[in-house]
Write an enzyme that holds these catalytic residues in place. Structure first.
Site, PDB file in Angstrom:
ATOM      1  N   LYS A  33       0.909  -1.197   0.065  1.00  0.00           N
ATOM      2  CA  LYS A  33      -0.026  -0.040   0.225  1.00  0.00           C
ATOM      3  C   LYS A  33       0.847   1.223   0.057  1.00  0.00           C
ATOM      4  O   LYS A  33       1.775   1.370   0.851  1.00  0.00           O
ATOM      5  CB  LYS A  33      -0.744  -0.054   1.349  1.00  0.00           C
ATOM      6  N   LYS A  39     -14.152  -6.811  -7.826  1.00  0.00           N
ATOM      7  CA  LYS A  39     -14.625  -7.195  -6.279  1.00  0.00           C
ATOM      8  C   LYS A  39     -15.922  -7.398  -6.234  1.00  0.00           C
ATOM      9  O   LYS A  39     -16.804  -6.565  -6.781  1.00  0.00           O
ATOM     10  CB  LYS A  39     -13.837  -6.105  -5.437  1.00  0.00           C
TER      11      LYS A  39
END
Length: 365
Positions: free
Chosen positions: A162, A268
């Site tokens: 990240k 997703k």
């Protein structure tokens, strides 16, 4: 085989360690579990986590949407009319994709049980085994390097890092510290979670290329709405660029694909509204020759099991990001997908393969 009841159960599980991205910090995984019961006794399970900064949904909105809009539209309908049931689900309310996904997943659990097949086989059966990466949260370079080393040592040679929370210089320092600590063999993927402008993204990626940091791909470098900016980054860098928050629907995917604004799509279930719509997005991407990753939000094994069945069913899904259940301090699900380190496999049980669900310390079969 008519839908008799649709029940919801709120759950909350602490994480082992706070999960930090450019958008949010999560310490507890909250979700709504959904149970569909049919008049022949067939049951199906689904899950919807609230992800305010991505889908715009809360625990309250998910539960209320399911109770007061989706349930009245579906109760009494026959699951043998699958197209009609799924059409009603997706046209009963605009948006609310996570609420729809939870019900969609439970419906697909029922569909596969009716057929006596594991869901991934019913949907296409491309593979019976997946390999997940592991995500390194945004922290100091030293802490991220230690976390990365621990994950690699525990058998996860593909890491998703990240970035995008503060400055480019800080992000580069993070990746340099990680690469120095884990060596050159492990694969590194970056996820900026919309944290850069297009020019910042190009500058950051080019600097990482010059420093030979070995980046496989960069996920969602720019704000979700900025498709032109996403294309700018894709056109001006040699590392693969993946769209995530830019793609919720088939219409979003078409916009990205037609303009060649990304090299990959991240699907997703919570963005797409469930398996039915995710299949459509993947097939569209496949028709453009664009591979897909399947990922998840911070979900429990229930929701990620559904995503894994979808991913395993489709040949065009080349990567998965299913580490969320490994971050949780407790598992409320018996059965479902099975972890052997980074390797994910499935049982021969029909549907999602879930044999028991624990909510409020009570076992619900």
């Amino acid at each position: 085989m008519n839908i008799k009841t649709i029940e919801t159960y709120p759950v909350a599980i602490p994480l082992h360690k706070p999960f930090k991205t450019a958008l949010r910090t999560v310490t507890v995984a909250e979700s709504i579990y959904v149970k569909i019961t049919c008049d022949d006794g067939t049951t199906g399970w689904g899950e919807a986590p609230p992800t305010h900064v991505i889908t715009g949904e809360s625990l309250f909105s998910i539960q209320e949407t399911i109770k007061h809009i989706l349930s009245p539209a579906l109760i009494g309908k026959s699951l043998l009319a699958r197209e009609e049931v799924l059409h009603l689900l997706h046209t009963s309310i605009v948006g609310n994709t996570s609420a729809k996904a939870a019900v969609d997943i439970a419906l697909h659990d029922c569909f596969a049980k009716r057929c006596g097949l594991p869901l991934y086989q019913l949907l296409g059966g491309s593979t019976s085994q997946l390999e997940t990466d592991y995500t390194v949260s945004v922290n100091s370079p030293a802490e991220m390097a230690e976390d990365a080393a621990a994950y690699v040592e525990n058998g996860f040679p593909v890491l998703k890092i990240k970035v995008g929370k503060d400055t480019i210089a800080a992000d580069i320092a993070r990746i340099e510290a990680i690469r120095e600590r884990i060596g050159s063999e492990a694969t590194i993927r970056l996820d900026a979670n919309q944290g850069w402008t297009p020019k910042e993204a190009v500058s950051a990626i080019q600097q990482m290329e010059q420093r030979e940091l070995g980046i496989e791909l960069v996920e969602q470098p720019v704000p979700a709405h900025d498709i032109e900016g996403l294309k700018y980054v894709t056109d001006h860098t040699s590392i693969h660029i993946m769209a995530d928050e830019s793609v919720f629907s088939e219409e979003d995917a078409r916009r990205v694909l037609v303009t060649r604004s990304a090299d990959l799509l991240n699907i997703k279930l919570m963005k797409a509204g469930g398996i039915h719509k995710a299949l459509q997005i993947n097939k569209l991407a496949e028709s453009f020759g664009v591979p897909c990753m399947v990922g998840s939000m911070i979900e429990t094994k229930l929701g990620v099991t559904a995503a894994a069945h979808f991913a395993a069913s489709q040949r065009n899904v080349t990567r998965v990001d299913f580490d969320a259940p490994l971050m949780l301090s407790e598992d409320l699900i018996d059965g479902g997908m099975q972890y052997n380190g980074r390797i994910i496999t499935f049982t021969d049980e029909a549907g999602l393969g879930i044999t028991n669900v624990r909510t409020e310390k009570e076992a619900i079969r």
